[in-house]
Design a protein around this motif. Structure first.
Motif, PDB file in Angstrom:
ATOM      1  N   TYR A  40       0.831  -1.210   0.000  1.00  0.00           N
ATOM      2  CA  TYR A  40       0.000   0.000   0.000  1.00  0.00           C
ATOM      3  C   TYR A  40       0.866   1.261   0.000  1.00  0.00           C
ATOM      4  O   TYR A  40       0.456   2.288  -0.530  1.00  0.00           O
ATOM      5  N   MET A  41       2.046   1.176   0.567  1.00  0.00           N
ATOM      6  CA  MET A  41       2.942   2.332   0.574  1.00  0.00           C
ATOM      7  C   MET A  41       3.616   2.492  -0.787  1.00  0.00           C
ATOM      8  O   MET A  41       3.532   3.553  -1.407  1.00  0.00           O
ATOM      9  N   SER A  42       4.253   1.451  -1.280  1.00  0.00           N
ATOM     10  CA  SER A  42       5.047   1.621  -2.499  1.00  0.00           C
ATOM     11  C   SER A  42       4.164   1.728  -3.734  1.00  0.00           C
ATOM     12  O   SER A  42       4.438   2.527  -4.625  1.00  0.00           O
ATOM     13  N   ALA A  43       3.088   0.951  -3.789  1.00  0.00           N
ATOM     14  CA  ALA A  43       2.262   0.958  -4.999  1.00  0.00           C
ATOM     15  C   ALA A  43       1.125   1.971  -4.936  1.00  0.00           C
ATOM     16  O   ALA A  43       0.769   2.568  -5.940  1.00  0.00           O
ATOM     17  N   PHE A  44       0.525   2.163  -3.767  1.00  0.00           N
ATOM     18  CA  PHE A  44      -0.675   2.994  -3.661  1.00  0.00           C
ATOM     19  C   PHE A  44      -0.416   4.373  -3.051  1.00  0.00           C
ATOM     20  O   PHE A  44      -1.334   5.165  -2.889  1.00  0.00           O
ATOM     21  N   GLY A  45       0.817   4.663  -2.637  1.00  0.00           N
ATOM     22  CA  GLY A  45       1.144   6.004  -2.159  1.00  0.00           C
ATOM     23  C   GLY A  45       0.725   6.313  -0.732  1.00  0.00           C
ATOM     24  O   GLY A  45       0.601   7.479  -0.364  1.00  0.00           O
ATOM     25  N   PHE A  46       0.490   5.289   0.072  1.00  0.00           N
ATOM     26  CA  PHE A  46       0.203   5.528   1.494  1.00  0.00           C
ATOM     27  C   PHE A  46       1.513   5.757   2.248  1.00  0.00           C
ATOM     28  O   PHE A  46       2.593   5.422   1.754  1.00  0.00           O
ATOM     29  N   GLN A  47       1.389   6.297   3.470  1.00  0.00           N
ATOM     30  CA  GLN A  47       2.568   6.478   4.317  1.00  0.00           C
ATOM     31  C   GLN A  47       2.410   5.715   5.616  1.00  0.00           C
ATOM     32  O   GLN A  47       1.285   5.503   6.096  1.00  0.00           O
ATOM     33  N   SER A  48       3.537   5.327   6.192  1.00  0.00           N
ATOM     34  CA  SER A  48       3.507   4.626   7.469  1.00  0.00           C
ATOM     35  C   SER A  48       2.898   5.529   8.532  1.00  0.00           C
ATOM     36  O   SER A  48       3.099   6.740   8.517  1.00  0.00           O
ATOM     37  N   TYR A  49       2.161   4.959   9.473  1.00  0.00           N
ATOM     38  CA  TYR A  49       1.407   5.799  10.412  1.00  0.00           C
ATOM     39  C   TYR A  49       1.438   5.242  11.840  1.00  0.00           C
ATOM     40  O   TYR A  49       1.816   5.924  12.772  1.00  0.00           O
ATOM     41  N   ALA A  50       1.029   4.001  12.014  1.00  0.00           N
ATOM     42  CA  ALA A  50       0.967   3.442  13.375  1.00  0.00           C
ATOM     43  C   ALA A  50       1.178   1.933  13.319  1.00  0.00           C
ATOM     44  O   ALA A  50       1.030   1.298  12.271  1.00  0.00           O
TER      45      ALA A  50
END
Ligand code: FE2
Length: 377
Positions: A40-50
């Motif tokens: 989800y981070m690398s492909a979908f552009g999300f960022q780490s959060y919790a």
């Protein structure tokens, strides 16, 4: 028919017995939460959060939370055999377990829903840490999917108590421009659509704002019926699909067979610039359904003038539809797990509040070509 569009602004929010502020988070039960978070981070552009897991005192599960603007996903995997999470994954594959709804009073929401016939998932519980407290409660909806009510007005922390901040200083993929959850679609069993429509009306105070029958949504082979449910302020929209009789197996039947239950079919996420979002997602490896190129030969005849050039839409496979209030642009990913179950929709609304009825036929024919390849048509 589109003419049945009856937007929630037309009804009285003062009578709304289940006020919802918006989508709080979505929790997916997945086989490998750590790798899913990376996807989800690398492909979908999300960022780490919790994060919550062994290091925060949990013994049976590990959860990674990723964020993009207002969208928060919890990705959860079990740490041992025999858990409810593991059983959920064994039966359904990866999928959405929790659609969490942000409320002012999770205790009242729960009792309200229970008094109106809901099935309990979680009685109100209060969790707290140095940043304050959060009350959560939950009820079942279709299949094994649940709604969790989240009351966070007395909480100043980032996410939820008992999660720690999760930072990845050497890996911060940029956003692809996803903003918020526009709608989430549930697939339910043949003959069960109206049951769940009544559930959302009676238990949750939603209204049916739009209906499609198998004349609206059918191809030569497959058919489905759909009713769109909206809460009082219009921030939460849940279309509910059921299969209809067709010559071959409907995509809804295929979903039900592989998910082995009713469940969430797609998560539609909004962007302000679908062309750049889709370009970016495609370059990061996300695969989208494609309609035939001929779709673009007649698109302007069908929807009239739009702000965007047709060339990049054609190049990327982005679909266009118009209703009385404006137009919308949309595109659908292929399923994002091994089973042909859940997928994402990327949507940009330019006035239109509907769901792309004019694209259904071309889209379902594209899905049928994929089903044909899977041998499930
Ligand atoms: Fe959709």
């Amino acid at each position: 028919m589109e003419s049945t569009l009856n937007l929630p602004k037309l009804y009285d929010t003062a009578k709304d017995f289940m006020p919802l502020n918006g989508t709080d988070y979505l929790e997916l039960y997945v086989g490998n939460s750590k790798q899913a978070a990376h996807f989800y981070m690398s492909a979908f552009g999300f960022q780490s959060y919790a994060y919550a897991g062994l290091e925060t005192g949990l013994r049976d599960r590990e959860s990674y939370v990723v964020v993009q603007d207002k969208i928060k996903l919890i990705l959860t995997s079990p740490l041992k055999s025999g858990t409810d999470i593991g059983k959920h994954i064994d039966k359904h594959g990866d999928g959405v377990k929790v659609i969490a709804l942000w409320v002012d009073d999770a205790t009242a929401a729960y009792h309200n829903a229970m008094d109106r016939g809901a099935k309990s998932y979680m009685e109100p519980i209060t969790e707290s840490d140095e940043d304050g407290k959060v009350v959560r409660s939950g009820i079942y909806t279709y299949g094994e999917t649940v709604h969790v009510f989240v009351e966070r007005k007395d909480y100043n922390g980032d996410f939820l108590p008992n999660y720690r901040k999760w930072e990845t200083p050497y890996f911060n993929p940029t956003s692809v421009g996803l903003k918020y959850v526009d709608h989430m679609v549930g697939n339910v069993e043949l003959g069960k659509m109206n049951h769940w429509v009544s559930f959302y009306e009676d238990v949750m105070g939603f209204a049916n704002i739009l209906s499609f029958d198998d004349n609206d949504i059918s191809t030569e082979y497959t058919a489905l019926m759909s009713k769109v449910m909206s809460n009082g302020n219009g921030r939460i929209k849940f279309p509910i699909n059921e299969p209809a009789e067709g010559k071959k197996k409907s995509q809804i039947d295929e979903y039900l067979e592989f998910y082995e239950d009713a469940g969430v079919q797609h998560i539609a996420v909004a962007t302000d610039d679908i062309i750049s979002t889709v370009k970016e997602l495609r370059s990061r490896g996300i695969e989208f359904l494609r309609v035939p190129d001929t779709y673009y030969d007649v698109v302007t005849d069908r929807v009239g003038e739009i702000d965007e050039d047709i060339a990049p839409l054609r190049e990327l496979g982005i679909l266009v539809d118009r209703d009385d209030e404006g137009y919308l642009l949309q595109i659908f990913t292929k399923p994002i797990e091994p089973r042909p179950t859940m997928f994402f929709e990327i949507i940009q609304r330019k006035g239109a509040q509907s769901f792309g009825k004019g694209n259904f036929k071309a889209l379902f024919e594209a899905i049928e070509r994929e089903q044909e390849l899977r041998g499930t048509l």
